[in-house]
Design a protein around this motif. Structure first.
Motif, PDB file in Angstrom:
ATOM      1  N   LYS A  78      -1.024  -1.884   1.186  1.00 51.74           N
ATOM      2  CA  LYS A  78       0.454  -1.352   1.193  1.00 51.74           C
ATOM      3  C   LYS A  78       0.810  -0.256   0.842  1.00 51.74           C
ATOM      4  CE  LYS A  78       2.451  -6.272   0.977  1.00 51.74           C
ATOM      5  NZ  LYS A  78       3.171  -6.156   2.251  1.00 51.74           N
ATOM      6  N   ALA A  79      -0.287   0.911   1.156  1.00 51.62           N
ATOM      7  CA  ALA A  79      -0.179   2.096   0.469  1.00 51.62           C
ATOM      8  C   ALA A  79       1.096   2.961   0.855  1.00 51.62           C
ATOM      9  CB  ALA A  79      -1.356   3.024   0.682  1.00 51.62           C
ATOM     10  N   LYS A  80       1.332   2.675   2.178  1.00 57.71           N
ATOM     11  CA  LYS A  80       2.590   3.448   2.714  1.00 57.71           C
ATOM     12  C   LYS A  80       3.848   2.721   2.827  1.00 57.71           C
ATOM     13  CE  LYS A  80      -0.604   6.088   5.677  1.00 57.71           C
ATOM     14  NZ  LYS A  80      -1.020   6.458   7.250  1.00 57.71           N
ATOM     15  N   ASP A  81       3.872   1.382   2.423  1.00 58.80           N
ATOM     16  CA  ASP A  81       5.082   0.570   2.638  1.00 58.80           C
ATOM     17  C   ASP A  81       6.089   0.906   1.744  1.00 58.80           C
ATOM     18  OD1 ASP A  81       6.869  -1.489   3.060  1.00 58.80           O
ATOM     19  OD2 ASP A  81       5.092  -2.831   3.027  1.00 58.80           O
ATOM     20  N   SER A  82       7.220   1.697   2.406  1.00 57.03           N
ATOM     21  CA  SER A  82       8.326   2.106   1.506  1.00 57.03           C
ATOM     22  C   SER A  82       9.376   1.085   1.406  1.00 57.03           C
ATOM     23  CB  SER A  82       8.883   3.243   2.361  1.00 57.03           C
ATOM     24  OG  SER A  82       9.408   2.772   3.477  1.00 57.03           O
ATOM     25  N   ASN A  83       9.142  -0.112   1.744  1.00 58.51           N
ATOM     26  CA  ASN A  83      10.108  -1.216   1.524  1.00 58.51           C
ATOM     27  C   ASN A  83       9.737  -1.736   0.014  1.00 58.51           C
ATOM     28  OD1 ASN A  83      11.527  -1.843   4.047  1.00 58.51           O
ATOM     29  ND2 ASN A  83       9.673  -1.735   4.710  1.00 58.51           N
ATOM     30  N   VAL A  84       8.640  -1.601  -0.420  1.00 53.87           N
ATOM     31  CA  VAL A  84       8.221  -2.424  -1.715  1.00 53.87           C
ATOM     32  C   VAL A  84       8.080  -1.768  -2.811  1.00 53.87           C
ATOM     33  CG1 VAL A  84       6.125  -4.000  -2.431  1.00 53.87           C
ATOM     34  CG2 VAL A  84       6.709  -3.763  -0.076  1.00 53.87           C
ATOM     35  N   ILE A  85       8.706  -2.360  -3.921  1.00 56.11           N
ATOM     36  CA  ILE A  85       8.550  -1.797  -5.349  1.00 56.11           C
ATOM     37  C   ILE A  85       7.637  -2.928  -6.022  1.00 56.11           C
ATOM     38  CG2 ILE A  85      10.173  -0.189  -5.277  1.00 56.11           C
ATOM     39  CD1 ILE A  85      11.984  -2.580  -6.794  1.00 56.11           C
ATOM     40  N   VAL A  86       6.904  -2.678  -7.170  1.00 55.53           N
ATOM     41  CA  VAL A  86       6.169  -3.603  -7.815  1.00 55.53           C
ATOM     42  C   VAL A  86       6.517  -3.514  -9.393  1.00 55.53           C
ATOM     43  CG1 VAL A  86       3.941  -4.467  -8.433  1.00 55.53           C
ATOM     44  CG2 VAL A  86       4.366  -3.224  -6.281  1.00 55.53           C
ATOM     45  N   ALA A  87       6.924  -4.370 -10.067  1.00 60.81           N
ATOM     46  CA  ALA A  87       7.388  -4.640 -11.332  1.00 60.81           C
ATOM     47  C   ALA A  87       5.841  -4.473 -12.305  1.00 60.81           C
ATOM     48  CB  ALA A  87       7.889  -6.089 -11.758  1.00 60.81           C
TER      49      ALA A  87
END
Length: 321
Positions: A78-87
């Motif tokens: 998911k290196a390019k996935d701009s939808n995702v943030i991670v806690a």
């Protein structure tokens, strides 16, 4: 009207800078119920309430290695996935410092924004024979193996580290203490309530509902002074009980390393505006977190400095060479 106008212009500016994510998602790198879950839900609720996003932020659980699986997934799949943030939390940085992330380190993701500061603590069930921190210390000094500690993460993690610091101050051999590792604070809490462990070592914010309901008693919080708030102000610090141990844990968010800069900046600006809103501040406070508004480059610098400090601490406890 004046208060509303403060946020109308920045929100319009956000929409010009980059497109809003079509499938906004926050990954909690643990099972439901712990600090990672709390961090994602803080963003989920406050972003939607302030209309910073038009679609609800989805919370996805990705347990494994206490954050390692999620970290590796963001760097690879998911290196390019701009939808995702991670806690993430200070525990993530401690795991990086002790080499639990393998070949990846603090330079391999994009550090995004702060959520808040939590403080470590040790707690027992309300019917426990340990009424205060001194009772617990005396039991450990008599027989370190007689008390079972539940922690989110294994030896070397932040829940372990704060009790190791406590043991050091109390002159107890931490190697003789008994730890049961869980994937996250939620599982450790369930085990405490089920009488499978004697003590939980975790972040205070993770157990506030159980404190308020009377199911759990916090023996000590590892903060420099008593915390503010109706429930929190009644909890004694370890320091005031004669054991000067402090452990502040940040809670924050990161993104994949190859996310387009304009998409990263959309999220960055969104969080910078969010942190100024009453809705976010109320949601953060209700979860037992305190202000931590380091974002972007400032957060990155903090992360790298903190990770280096944890490497030194890990060497002190012979966790790394």
């Amino acid at each position: 009207m004046k208060l509303q106008s403060l946020f109308i212009v920045p929100l319009l500016f956000l929409s010009v800078m980059a497109k809003e994510p079509n499938r906004p998602e926050c990954i909690a790198p643990a099972k439901p119920g712990g600090g990672a879950d709390l961090t994602c839900k803080l963003a989920q609720v406050s972003m939607f309430d302030t209309k910073l996003i038009s679609k609800p932020l989805k919370v996805t659980y990705m347990p494994g290695g206490v954050g390692v699986v999620a970290y590796n997934t963001m760097i690879t799949n998911k290196a390019k996935d701009s939808n995702v943030i991670v806690a993430f939390s200070s525990g993530t940085l401690l795991n990086i410092a002790t080499g639990k992330h393998g070949k990846y380190n603090e330079n391999d993701v994009k550090w995004l924004a702060g959520a808040g500061v939590d403080y470590g603590m040790v707690a027992v069930k309300s019917d426990s024979p340990y009424k205060n921190l001194s009772d617990l210390i005396k039991a450990l000094q008599k027989d370190p193996n007689s008390v079972s500690f539940g922690t989110g993460g294994s030896i070397g993690g932040q829940d372990w580290m704060q009790t190791a610091l406590l043991a050091k101050v109390a002159q107890i051999d931490v190697k003789k203490m008994r730890y049961i590792a869980f994937e996250g604070g939620g599982d450790a809490l369930i085990s405490l309530l089920g009488n499978h462990i004697n003590v939980i070592s975790a972040g205070l914010a993770e157990i506030i509902p159980q404190v308020e309901s009377g199911n759990v008693r916090v023996l000590a919080v590892f903060a420099p002074n008593r915390l503010e708030g109706k429930t929190l102000s009644d909890i004694p610090t370890a320091k005031e009980q004669g054991y000067d141990v402090q452990w502040a844990a940040i809670r924050a968010y990161y993104m994949g390393p190859k996310v387009a800069q304009e998409d990263y900046e959309w999220w960055l600006n969104a969080f910078e505006q969010l942190q100024k809103t009453k809705e976010f501040q109320e949601q953060r406070n209700s979860r037992g977190l305190f202000e931590f508004n380091k974002n972007g480059k400032e957060l990155e610098e903090f992360v790298k400095q903190q990770t280096e400090q944890y490497r030194a601490l890990a060497k002190e406890f012979n966790l790394i060479k």
